[in-house]
Design an enzyme around this catalytic site. Structure first.
Site, short mmCIF file in Angstrom:
data_model
loop_
_atom_site.label_atom_id
_atom_site.label_comp_id
_atom_site.label_asym_id
_atom_site.label_seq_id
_atom_site.Cartn_x
_atom_site.Cartn_y
_atom_site.Cartn_z
CG ASN A 1 -1.71 1.28 1.37
OD1 ASN A 1 -1.81 2.05 0.41
ND2 ASN A 1 -2.28 1.52 2.53
CE LYS B 1 0.31 3.45 4.77
NZ LYS B 1 -0.03 3.57 6.16
CG HIS C 1 -5.90 1.84 4.79
ND1 HIS C 1 -5.52 2.77 5.72
CD2 HIS C 1 -4.87 0.98 4.66
CE1 HIS C 1 -4.29 2.47 6.13
NE2 HIS C 1 -3.87 1.40 5.49
CD GLU D 1 -3.08 5.46 6.51
OE1 GLU D 1 -3.01 5.56 5.27
OE2 GLU D 1 -2.18 4.95 7.20
CD GLU E 1 -3.77 -2.68 7.11
OE1 GLU E 1 -2.63 -2.92 6.72
OE2 GLU E 1 -4.37 -1.63 6.84
N GLY F 1 1.87 2.22 10.56
CA GLY F 1 2.78 3.35 10.40
C GLY F 1 3.44 3.79 11.70
CB SER G 1 4.76 -1.75 11.89
OG SER G 1 4.29 -0.43 12.06
C1 PEP Z 1 -0.97 0.02 5.72
O1 PEP Z 1 -0.97 1.17 5.31
O2 PEP Z 1 -1.88 -0.74 5.39
C2 PEP Z 1 0.10 -0.42 6.61
C3 PEP Z 1 0.05 -1.62 7.11
O3 PEP Z 1 1.12 0.49 6.84
P1 PEP Z 1 2.51 0.21 7.59
O4 PEP Z 1 3.05 -1.10 7.05
O5 PEP Z 1 3.38 1.36 7.26
O6 PEP Z 1 2.21 0.08 9.06
#
Ligand code: PEP
Length: 256
Positions: A13, A15, A98, A100, A170, A176, A216
């Site tokens: 992703n 972003k 997601h 976000e 998630e 993040g 992460s």
């Molecule tokens: C994501 O944006 O779905 C995500 C898992 O981000 P990160 O790996 O940076 O935590």
């Protein structure tokens, strides 16, 4: 439960990162590193980069996805992109719900469900994101909440369509932040989601259903997370922007 029954999927992703030129550069670095992957590999890029990504990935084993789509096919929805617009250019995957989008753009379980339905109707594979905030984990309601998000998002989705649905668990507190869920926490919630799929549909459907962990995940912790029996892949944010790290995660999934 048999992990061999389902496909492992590693999806990046990106972003709101990279312009079309940078997209080509990053994909040109990634493609040779993942060409022998024994799992599905997807790069979900910003809308503006889709054409460049599709062009760069042509003839490779990397599929290209978007990060959202609207539920209507067309109309007065300034700033939105319809699912059939994505398939028209060759996009195969789309991330829906997601955290976000839920946190910053008012996405609700109901709008997530409408977007999931539209994406499936257009022929896309959906990467549906669910997950709890830190307070919710501390209140002990993670599994209840994730079950509810899953049930609402899948309303109206038929069993035969499940081969085009992936759920990404998630935890919001892990996205993040550099703070990863332990492999046990990830495995536990992914297992609970599989239980929800079994109750909504049946055990056979649940056994064949791909569930990712996201939050992460990186080159160092991927192998341990992916070794969990119910973790079939990863949705990768930050680490998907570094070709070598992303490729390492793909390698870990290929060995699982
Ligand atoms: C994501 O944006 O779905 C995500 C898992 O981000 P990160 O790996 O940076 O935590």
């Amino acid at each position: 439960m048999n992990k061999q029954l389902r496909k492992a999927v590693i999806a990046g992703n990106w972003k709101m990162n990279k312009n079309p030129e940078e997209t080509k550069t990053l994909l040109n670095e990634v493609l040779p590193l993942v060409k022998d992957a024994d799992c599905e590999v997807v790069a979900c890029v910003p809308f503006i980069d889709l054409m460049a990504a599709l062009d760069a990935a042509k003839g490779s084993n990397v599929k290209i996805g978007a990060q959202n789509c609207h539920w209507e096919k067309n109309g007065a929805f300034t700033g939105e992109i319809a699912a059939p617009m994505l398939t028209a250019v060759g996009v195969t995957h789309v991330i829906i719900g997601h955290s976000e989008r839920r946190t910053y753009f008012g996405e609700t379980d109901e709008t997530v469900n409408k977007r999931v339905r539209a994406a499936l109707d257009a022929g896309l594979t959906v990467i549906l994101c669910v997950g709890e905030a830190l307070e919710q984990r501390e209140q002990g309601i993670t599994e209840e909440l994730v079950a509810l998000q899953t049930k609402i998002a899948l309303q109206g989705v038929k069993e035969y369509e499940l081969s085009r649905v992936i759920i990404a668990y998630e935890p919001i507190w892990a996205i993040g932040t550099g703070r990863t869920a332990t492999s046990e926490q990830a495995g536990e919630v992914c297992g609970a989601i599989r239980g929800v799929i079994a109750r909504l549909y049946n055990q056979k459907a649940a056994d064949a259903f791909t569930i990712q962990y996201g939050g992460s995940m990186n080159a160092k912790n991927a192998a341990e997370l992916l070794a969990q029996p119910d973790v079939d892949g990863g949705l990768i944010g930050g680490a998907s922007l570094k070709a070598a790290d992303f490729a390492e995660i793909v390698r870990a999934a290929s060995q699982g």
